[in-house]
Enzyme design. Structure first.
Site, PDB file in Angstrom:
ATOM      1  N   GLY A 174       0.827  -1.193  -0.055  1.00  0.00           N
ATOM      2  CA  GLY A 174       0.116  -0.040  -0.044  1.00  0.00           C
ATOM      3  C   GLY A 174       0.847   1.210   0.227  1.00  0.00           C
ATOM      4  N   THR A 175       0.179   2.319  -0.276  1.00  0.00           N
ATOM      5  CA  THR A 175       0.774   3.398  -0.447  1.00  0.00           C
ATOM      6  C   THR A 175      -0.017   4.754  -0.518  1.00  0.00           C
ATOM      7  OG1 THR A 175       2.411   4.867  -1.544  1.00  0.00           O
ATOM      8  CG2 THR A 175       1.197   3.621  -2.892  1.00  0.00           C
ATOM      9  N   THR A 176       0.285   6.015  -0.422  1.00  0.00           N
ATOM     10  CA  THR A 176      -0.690   7.127  -0.764  1.00  0.00           C
ATOM     11  C   THR A 176       0.025   8.145  -1.553  1.00  0.00           C
ATOM     12  OG1 THR A 176      -1.484   7.100   1.397  1.00  0.00           O
ATOM     13  CG2 THR A 176      -1.892   9.118   0.237  1.00  0.00           C
TER      14      THR A 176
END
Length: 303
Positions: A49-51
């Site tokens: 995951g990341t943003t």
């Protein structure tokens, strides 16, 4: 076999229990199965995951991302770079498998350079996005995981495109990709305006990523901020995500602002004389607020 006899090498006992993981290339799989195929079907699924986010406004395109690279529940690198430059007027945010993202951006840089040599000029941002989409669509269904927002400036002005590894190609003003994107969208939808100033755009991007890193376990580290102008892209800053979130918590919220506005209104209502006919009772009751007096708190300015 002769070399194995000379070195007195013996195969590891894969049947016995061992507290250690096997070395690379010696994963135990059932006999008669291809190791690569078996691991693709029954191997461990590592969540990632990341943003990342990007939005277009009158002064260019803003790209921002966190710096945490995760592998399952483990933080692989707390200070990775998720915004990759392509050339002087084009860069992109990366979300998905790190190796896939880096590899395809190398391919994109090579192809754009070859086209510039053939045609004498670089393709537009739309042309670069279309090229990347077509190249990756040929590998659909092969576990390729690349989600990117291409941010650039060409002869038509600032441009923003979203490209996914299955060939999806979208054009828009705001894109946020990764596991923290729902939290980032909540901040962006509230504070985004196309006619923002440069400092307002910087603050909005930092705020969106900082809030997402606070809620999303797979996002964190720092906040990288890039700005694509007509003269080219610029690396603005890298700030600690926790420090940014702590500073945001100290700012006055809309609830406190609404309380401050409601206090003088209620005080004025109590002091007004009653206009109703009839004898006044001994203790004058506090009149109820009229329907027209109820007000929504004023919105705070985008910091």
């Amino acid at each position: 076999m002769a070399l194995q006899d000379v070195c007195e090498w013996q195969a590891l006992d894969t049947q016995g229990a061992s507290p250690h993981l096997p070395q690379v290339g010696v994963w135990a799989v059932p006999r008669g199965c291809d190791p690569q195929t078996f691991l693709q079907i029954h191997g461990p699924r590592l969540a990632h995951g990341t943003t990342t986010l990007a939005f277009r406004f009158r002064h260019g395109v803003i790209a921002a991302a966190d710096t945490r690279s995760s592998c399952g529940n483990y933080v692989e690198c707390p200070a990775s770079r998720k915004v990759i430059p392509v050339h002087q007027h084009l860069l992109g945010t990366t979300s998905g498998t790190s190796a896939d993202c880096v590899t395809w951006y190398r391919v994109l840089r090579r192809e754009l350079r070859l086209r510039a040599l053939r045609e004498g000029q670089l393709p537009s941002v739309a042309g670069a996005a279309k090229l990347l989409s077509v190249m990756m669509s040929r590998y659909r269904g092969l576990d390729l995981c690349v989600a990117t927002a291409l941010c650039g400036w060409d002869r038509s002005g600032p441009a923003l495109f979203y490209v996914y590894s299955d060939g999806t190609l979208l054009q828009g003003n705001i894109f946020s990709v990764g596991s923290g994107s729902p939290y980032a969208y909540g901040v962006l939808d509230r504070g985004y305006r196309y006619d923002m100033s440069t400092q307002e755009a910087y603050t909005l991007a930092r705020r969106a990523v900082a809030h997402a890193t606070h809620r999303d376990a797979y996002s964190g580290g720092c906040v990288d901020l890039f700005h694509v102008r007509e003269s080219g892209w610029e690396y603005v800053s890298r700030n600690d995500a926790w420090v940014l979130y702590s500073e945001l918590q100290k700012l006055p919220g809309p609830e406190k602002e609404g309380e401050e506005e409601a206090t003088p209104d209620r005080a004025g209502e109590v002091g007004e004389p009653s206009a109703g006919p009839g004898p006044a009772p001994a203790p004058e009751p506090e009149p109820a607020p009229a329907p027209g007096d109820s007000r929504m708190p004023a919105e705070i300015e985008t910091l």
